[in-house]
Write an enzyme that holds these catalytic residues in place. Structure first.
Site, short mmCIF file in Angstrom:
data_model
loop_
_atom_site.label_atom_id
_atom_site.label_comp_id
_atom_site.label_asym_id
_atom_site.label_seq_id
_atom_site.Cartn_x
_atom_site.Cartn_y
_atom_site.Cartn_z
N GLU A 135 117.03 86.32 -26.56
CA GLU A 135 115.85 86.83 -27.25
C GLU A 135 116.26 87.49 -28.55
O GLU A 135 117.36 88.01 -28.69
CB GLU A 135 115.11 87.83 -26.36
CG GLU A 135 114.14 87.14 -25.43
CD GLU A 135 113.29 88.10 -24.63
OE1 GLU A 135 112.23 88.49 -25.10
OE2 GLU A 135 113.72 88.45 -23.52
N SER A 171 111.60 87.29 -21.07
CA SER A 171 111.04 88.24 -20.12
C SER A 171 109.60 87.86 -19.81
O SER A 171 108.82 87.56 -20.70
CB SER A 171 111.10 89.64 -20.72
OG SER A 171 110.58 90.54 -19.80
N GLY A 172 109.27 87.86 -18.53
CA GLY A 172 107.90 87.55 -18.13
C GLY A 172 107.63 86.07 -17.98
O GLY A 172 106.50 85.65 -17.76
N1 LIG Z 1 105.01 80.64 -10.56
C1 LIG Z 1 104.22 81.69 -10.73
N2 LIG Z 1 103.05 81.79 -10.12
C2 LIG Z 1 102.27 82.85 -10.30
N3 LIG Z 1 102.55 83.87 -11.08
C3 LIG Z 1 103.70 83.84 -11.73
C4 LIG Z 1 104.60 82.75 -11.60
N4 LIG Z 1 105.66 83.00 -12.38
C5 LIG Z 1 105.44 84.18 -12.95
N5 LIG Z 1 104.27 84.70 -12.57
C6 LIG Z 1 103.70 85.98 -13.01
O1 LIG Z 1 104.42 86.45 -14.11
C7 LIG Z 1 104.98 87.71 -13.85
C8 LIG Z 1 106.35 87.80 -14.45
O2 LIG Z 1 107.26 86.95 -13.79
P1 LIG Z 1 108.74 87.36 -13.48
O3 LIG Z 1 108.83 88.75 -13.02
O4 LIG Z 1 109.32 86.31 -12.63
O5 LIG Z 1 109.33 87.27 -14.92
P2 LIG Z 1 110.86 87.29 -15.34
O6 LIG Z 1 111.13 86.04 -16.06
O7 LIG Z 1 111.69 87.61 -14.18
O8 LIG Z 1 110.87 88.47 -16.39
P3 LIG Z 1 111.95 89.58 -16.64
O9 LIG Z 1 113.00 88.97 -17.49
O10 LIG Z 1 111.19 90.64 -17.37
O11 LIG Z 1 112.41 90.02 -15.32
C9 LIG Z 1 105.01 87.84 -12.35
O12 LIG Z 1 104.90 89.17 -11.97
C10 LIG Z 1 103.80 87.03 -11.93
O13 LIG Z 1 102.66 87.82 -12.01
#
Ligand SMILES: Nc1ncnc2c1ncn2[C@@H]1O[C@H](COP(=O)(O)OP(=O)(O)OP(=O)(O)O)[C@@H](O)[C@H]1O
Ligand SMILES: [Mg+2]
Length: 1223
Positions: free
Chosen positions: A462, A175-176
């Site tokens: 996880e 996540s994140g």
């Molecule tokens: N390539 C990127 N460039 C800039 N910021 C990023 C990038 N990837 C991720 N982030 C930052 O990290 C945050 C979390 O990314 P994201 O929501 O894609 O996570 P996720 O893997 O989908 O997590 P989850 O499993 O909780 O949904 C985003 O809101 C953004 O602020």
């Protein structure tokens, strides 16, 4: 690199920087990575080595002494920030980690690792997604451009067009880590490069809608508003998984799209942790950006007024809820929801918020809940289009089905609160799924589609402290995806080698995930046991746990008992996953899996005036009819309401569908990495990253990639492309097959000859060699190009030279003339000549006139000629015109027929498209069918197992039946014997009574006689009182006799009483016996019934069912369930019977005892009677004796009387004589 614009420095360092980095001084022998207790690995230089120990000075100045195997060689600077880590010379964990780290520090977030593209979350926006970057990646091969998600996307697109194969991009990570961000980028990329270009869906019936690409992009804000929330790790965390398929037409243009979602975390609707927040939409509507919403939903702008959404935080610094509300709102419009639907979406969201404020209290002196105020209920009911009184009544007094009737059930306050929560969650979840279905309907255009690219954004593996059912589902999904990857990479790779005949020792990569997957999903696995337990009304978490332990503990090495440790949350079982051992807590799994709802309220929903709400629950059939609402995809509206489906079954079905989908594609893998837990840009925690690399298989992937031959080229292609490397190896104008040519070519060039292998159709290369060959080819091409350029330039130069020479010559000429003129300019003759020259003109004009006349004549002639020609031509023209008209007519006719043909052609194309669609449908259906088939066969197998178990049970039952029968026979025999004995006893008793009567009579007789005798004796005694001693003696003995008789009489009376008692008990016994006989008969009847039932019904039925299984597995299931019930009933019956027969046996024993006792009594009575008889005989004889004596006594008395008389006479005589004498 210029094409990338300002993104260039974030993608690849400039030539200068690279050269600088590569020329760094480096000592291959002493530079190493060393294991560090805190930092995992650090860089250092070897100071000394001795006896297996190495002393290393770290960069930080520490001196460490470690074992040999704790140091790892560093790659030479040539590999500095390498783009594909599979190319590295030294490939190990620290090399990978430091490469990623250094690239990350330079803001290059994308790196390849063999088949994977690894990306590290930068936590700040880099310009790497600008429009010019999209264009720069367009059509580039993977090796040609720096690593990027766009490159992966473009490659997938190219593969799709070239290989005519579906593609998938699998994006996973914690996540994140950035999955959703990258997913959005992929979609943005396709929407840009493959835009359909037509404004197809304009103002249809007043609806405002966007183009397909707009709609695909708009789906995101809507889904995120309802499916994303702030968590501890991510401010915008997706709380559901999704698989987006983008379909392309034959020309590579967007054709349509669909979305499938997985496992929405609905518990968040009613509960949040302290640092978290519920779904964004709740805070968007309360943000007051659209005040009309506040009025419409009857809510306030303060989230704290609503319990369900205010248990954690209510604002997120990085999110502007007002702005997001506008995005959500316009997304709803672009996606073509109707005004009613839009209102319903908002209203239901508001209703869920109000649900959290519903209050209930306990009735006085009753365990019954009653509403505590109706204001909130009124609001909620208004928003849902219900009657609030009905709603409250349904909540407090739900009607439940018992058998075929409905009864009203009371509820405690706690039960009502739980029901309200479950309903709120169900409404929210179903609304979410319905929106997905609607979006899919909207994205489903009728344009022909050929291939698709699917993007999967799903939570990665996880391990938490507390892992529940949902976590098992996610980890199981990842286990499956990892298996898919392993299969794709390892197995297919090796199969390919085998197919191509390459020498290759099969590697077992130790990532055999099948055991764990089977443990979870196979029949009798964790899911199937859970589902089975859900069917038993009495099952509890404990019984579920026990079943799990019975089935798997000690039998499967992946199933373990959790090791208890201090401070650890309670866990019930541990699973060994590919990425680690996870402890699961099974509390509430059964409830979660069954997911029960208050059906009375559902009934109200189904009749709601809010059409959308009614639709959400239209196919809800209650616990025994299933509760699936298809989770999206093309089968959006498909209803499966007929069979009860638990959450896990639905999840497995969706997952299997996904896996089948994925297996039909060429996959591309993207792994997202979270660099630190604090969301700090640029910082990387070593241990965290290493753990993720291990979990997501990156390290393993690299190792295997290097072992094998990842690059391969068809011989023909190879020959074509690399022939330039040594053209002389393949002589022109002479035939040579491609394989031989390639072998010859490779053999003739200067490369490492162990780095490639020849297969049957392709040549295989180790990682890196193709790059080298490409480089060589580039060099060669550059050489050739330079040669060609040189030639061209030479030629052009020569042409130029010639011109220059000519120019020089003319300059000389001009100069000569000018000089000559300058010389003669002031010469008088010359001056004269200048003066005369203009006068020369008139002479000249005469000459000209003459010339002109001549020319005029000529022209006249020509005119006449041309006139004649013109006439001729005009005539011709008329003819031609006529011909042209004819031709035009003909053309017209032909055009008509052409149009006809075209029309037909169009029609044919249309039918073709229809047929194709049909074919697709049919194949899809076939796929579904196959799935169902597989499931059915699994079910069939399970049923067969159950059948055999049932058969065994029946055999057992038959055995016990036979035993019971035997016992029954034995008891019958005993009873018969007893009755016989009883009869005999009866007879003897009758005899005895007769005898007794006779005796009594005899007694009476004797008594009477005795009386008579006594009377006689009395008279005699009276007469004889006066008699002598002899008579007195006799009287005494008579008295004794009397006493004796009295005794006898008493004994007799006693005997009579006893006899009566015995008779009574015999009667009782007879009654008992009769009852027992009846019972026995009943039992016989029942046993025979059971026998026939157990012998015929289940056996015949089951065998029939088994035969019918293939066709009607459903019916089979029902019937077998009935059979199970029947068998259970019979089991119970048999138990009862054995119990009864035991009781009977006991009764019989008791009876026998009684009979024995009775016999004894009877015997004793007989004896007593005999004794009495004897006594009476003795008495009789005594009596007789006495009588005899009496007779004698009488005689003697007579004699005595006569003597007395004689004596009296004598005495009288004597007295007379005496008187006479005296006288
Ligand atoms: N390539 C990127 N460039 C800039 N910021 C990023 C990038 N990837 C991720 N982030 C930052 O990290 C945050 C979390 O990314 P994201 O929501 O894609 O996570 P996720 O893997 O989908 O997590 P989850 O499993 O909780 O949904 C985003 O809101 C953004 O602020
Ligand atoms: Mg996400």
């Amino acid at each position: 690199m210029a094409a990338f614009g300002e993104a260039a420095p974030y993608l690849r360092k400039s030539e200068k920087e690279r050269i600088e980095a590569q020329n760094r001084p480096f000592d291959a022998k002493s530079s190493v990575f060393v294991v560090h207790p805190k930092e995992s690995f650090v860089k250092g230089t070897i100071q000394s080595r001795e006896a297996g120990k190495v002393t290393v000075q770290t960069e930080g100045g520490e001196t460490l002494t470690v074992k040999e195997d704790q140091i790892f060689s560093m790659n030479p600077p040539k590999y500095d920030k390498i783009e594909d880590m599979a190319m590295m010379t030294h490939l190990h964990e620290p090399a990978v980690l430091y490469n990623l780290k250094e690239r990350y520090a330079a803001w290059m977030i994308y790196t390849y690792s063999g088949l994977f593209c690894v990306t590290v979350n930068p936590y700040k926006w880099l310009p790497v997604y600008n429009p010019e970057v999209v264009l720069a990646y367009r059509g580039k091969k993977r090796q040609e451009a720096p690593p990027h998600i766009f490159s992966i996307s473009d490659n997938a697109y190219q593969f799709m067009l070239n290989d005519r194969e579906n593609q998938s991009i699998l994006i996973t990570g914690e996540s994140g880590a950035g999955k959703t961000v990258n997913t959005k980028r992929v979609i943005q990329y396709f929407a840009t490069i493959a835009a359909s270009g037509e404004k197809k869906k304009e103002e249809q019936s007043g609806k405002m809608q966007g183009t397909l690409e707009d709609q695909i992009i708009s789906a995101n804000p809507l889904l995120e508003a309802f499916g994303n929330a702030k968590t501890v790790r991510n401010d915008n965390s997706s709380r559901f998984g999704k698989f987006i398929r983008i379909h392309f037409g034959a020309t590579g243009k967007l054709a349509s799209a669909d979305i499938e979602t997985y496992l929405l975390e609905k518990s968040r609707v009613t509960f949040q942790l302290k640092a978290e927040r519920s779904y964004h939409i709740f805070y968007q509507v309360t943000s007051n950006k659209k005040p009309e919403l506040i009025d419409m939903l009857l809510i306030t702008t303060n989230p704290y007024d609503f319990h369900y959404v205010s248990q954690g935080e209510v604002t997120v610094p990085s999110i502007d809820d007002q702005e997001e509300l506008m995005a959500t709102d316009s997304a709803i419009d672009i996606l073509g929801f109707t005004a009613d639907e839009k209102t319903a979406i908002y209203k239901l969201t508001g209703a869920v918020m109000h649900y959290g404020n519903l209050k209930f209290k306990q009735k006085q002196r009753e365990e019954q809940a009653e509403p505590d105020g109706t204001e909130v209920a009124d609001k909620a009911a208004y928003l849902m289009g219900l009657n609030s009184a009905d709603l409250l009544k349904a909540l407090c007094y739900p009607r439940v089905k018992v058998g075929n009737e409905y009864v009203t059930k009371g509820q405690t306050v706690e039960q009502v609160n739980n029901a309200v929560g479950a309903l709120a969650k169900a409404v929210y979840e179903r609304m979410f799924l319905w929106m997905v279905v609607r979006i899919n309907q909207q994205l489903d255009t009728k344009q022909p589609r050929q291939y698709f690219i699917g993007v999967l954004d799903i939570a990665g593996f996880e391990i938490f402290d507390f892992n529940s059912f949902e976590q098992l589902c996610i980890n199981f999904t990842n286990e499956k995806l990892q298996q898919f990857f392993n299969h794709h990479m390892f197995v297919l790779e090796q199969e390919e080698y085998k197919k191509e005949g390459i020498e290759w020792t099969f590697i077992d990569f130790g990532m055999d995930l099948a055991a764990c997957i089977e443990l979870i999903e196979k029949p009798m696995g964790i899911f199937s046991i859970l589902e089975e337990e859900c069917m038993f009304p009495k099952a509890t978490d404990t019984s579920f746990k026990n079943k799990l332990y019975d089935q798997h503990l000690g039998k499967s090495s992946n199933f373990q008992k959790p090791k208890p440790a201090k401070g650890k949350v309670e866990a019930h079982f541990s699973l060994v996953h590919y990425a680690g051992t996870v402890d699961y807590n099974i509390t509430g799994w059964l409830e979660k899996n069954k997911d029960p709802l208050n059906e009375t309220v559902i009934g109200l929903y189904q009749k709601s005036s809010v059409k959308t709400l009614a639709l959400l629950f239209a196919n809800y059939g209650g616990a025994d009819a299933g509760q699936l609402y298809a989770g999206g995809g093309k089968k959006g509206g498909k209803k499966k309401g007929s069979s009860f489906q638990t959450v896990s079954a639905l999840f497995r079905e969706n997952l299997n569908k996904l896996m089948t989908n994925l297996r039909s594609t060429h996959p591309h893998f993207v792994r997202c990495i979270i660099p630190n837990e604090t969301k700090t840009p640029g910082a990387m925690e070593h241990e965290l990253v290493l753990h993720q690399l291990r979990c997501n298989g990156v390290l393993e992937g690299i190792r295997i990639c290097r072992k094998g031959f990842p690059s391969r080229v068809l011989y023909a292609d190879f020959k074509q492309r690399y022939r330039v490397l040594n053209a002389s190896a393949i002589p022109e104008g002479q035939f040579m097959d491609s394989k031989k040519a390639s072998e010859k070519l490779l053999g003739s060039i200067d490369v490492d000859h162990t780095q490639y292998r020849f297969g049957h159709t392709k040549v295989f290369f180790k990682a890196g060699l193709i790059g080298l060959l490409e480089e060589m080819r580039d060099e060669k091409l550059a050489e050739i190009m330079t040669m060609t350029q040189a030639r061209c330039r030479g030629f052009l130069m020569r042409v130029e030279y010639r011109k220059m020479v000519e120019r020089r010559d003319s300059i000389f000429c001009i100069q000569y003339n000018v000089r000559a003129f300058m010389n003669v300019k002031h010469w008088p003759w010359m001056k004269l000549f200048f003066k005369i020259k203009p006068l020369l003109k008139s002479a000249e004009s005469e000459k000209e006139m003459a010339n002109m006349k001549q020319e005029f004549e000529k022209t006249k002639e020509e005119l006449a000629k041309s006139e004649a020609k013109r006439k001729e031509l005009e005539e011709k023209m008329v003819v031609l015109l006529q011909e042209k008209n004819d031709l035009q007519l003909q053309v017209q006719a032909e055009a008509d027929s052409l149009a006809d043909a075209e029309e037909r052609c169009d029609q044919l194309i249309k039918t073709k498209i229809q047929l194709e669609a049909k074919i697709k449908e049919v194949t899809e259906r076939a796929e579904d069918e196959e799935e169902i088939n597989a499931e059915l066969t699994a079910k069939k197998r399970k049923l067969e197992d159950e059948c055999s178990e049932l058969k065994k049970d029946i055999d057992d039952l038959e055995l016990t039946l036979a035993k019971v029968e035997k016992e029954k026979h034995a008891t019958e025999n005993k009873v018969k014997n007893l009755t016989e004995e009883m009869a005999a006893l009866d007879e003897t008793i009758a005899k005895l009574t007769k005898e007794k009567k006779a005796l009594q009579e005899a007694h009476q007789q004797t008594l009477d006689d005795l009386q008579v005798e006594e009377d006689k004796v009395n008279t005699l005694t009276k007469a004889k009182i006066k008699l002598e001693q002899q008579v007195d003696d006799l009287e005494g003995s008579l008295e004794q006799e009397k006493k004796l008789r009295m005794d006898l009489e008493r004994a007799k009376r006693k005997l009579e009483g006893d006899l009566k008692l015995a008779n009574d008990s015999i009667m009782d016994l007879e009654n008992d016996k009769q009852q027992l006989d009846e019972k026995l008969k009943k039992k016989d009847f029942e046993i025979s019934q059971i026998q026939t039932a157990s012998r015929e019904a289940p056996k015949l039925g089951l065998s029939l069912q088994v035969r019918e299984l293939e066709g009607e597995v459903d019916a089979e299931q029902k019937r077998s369930a009935e059979a199970v019930k029947g068998v259970r009933k019979y089991e119970r019956r048999v138990k009862e019977l054995t119990y009864q027969s035991e009781e009977d046996r006991k009764n019989i024993l008791r009876l026998q005892d009684l009979v024995d006792k009775l016999q004894m009594k009877v015997k004793s009575y007989k004896r007593q009677a005999e004794e009495a008889e004897e006594l009476s005989n003795v008495n009789l004889s005594k009596f007789r004796k006495i009588q005899h004596e009496l007779d004698e006594a009488e005689e003697r008395a007579d004699i005595a009387e006569s003597q007395v008389n004689k004596l009296r006479a004598k005495s009288r005589e004597f007295h007379g004589k005496k008187i006479e004498e005296e006288e």
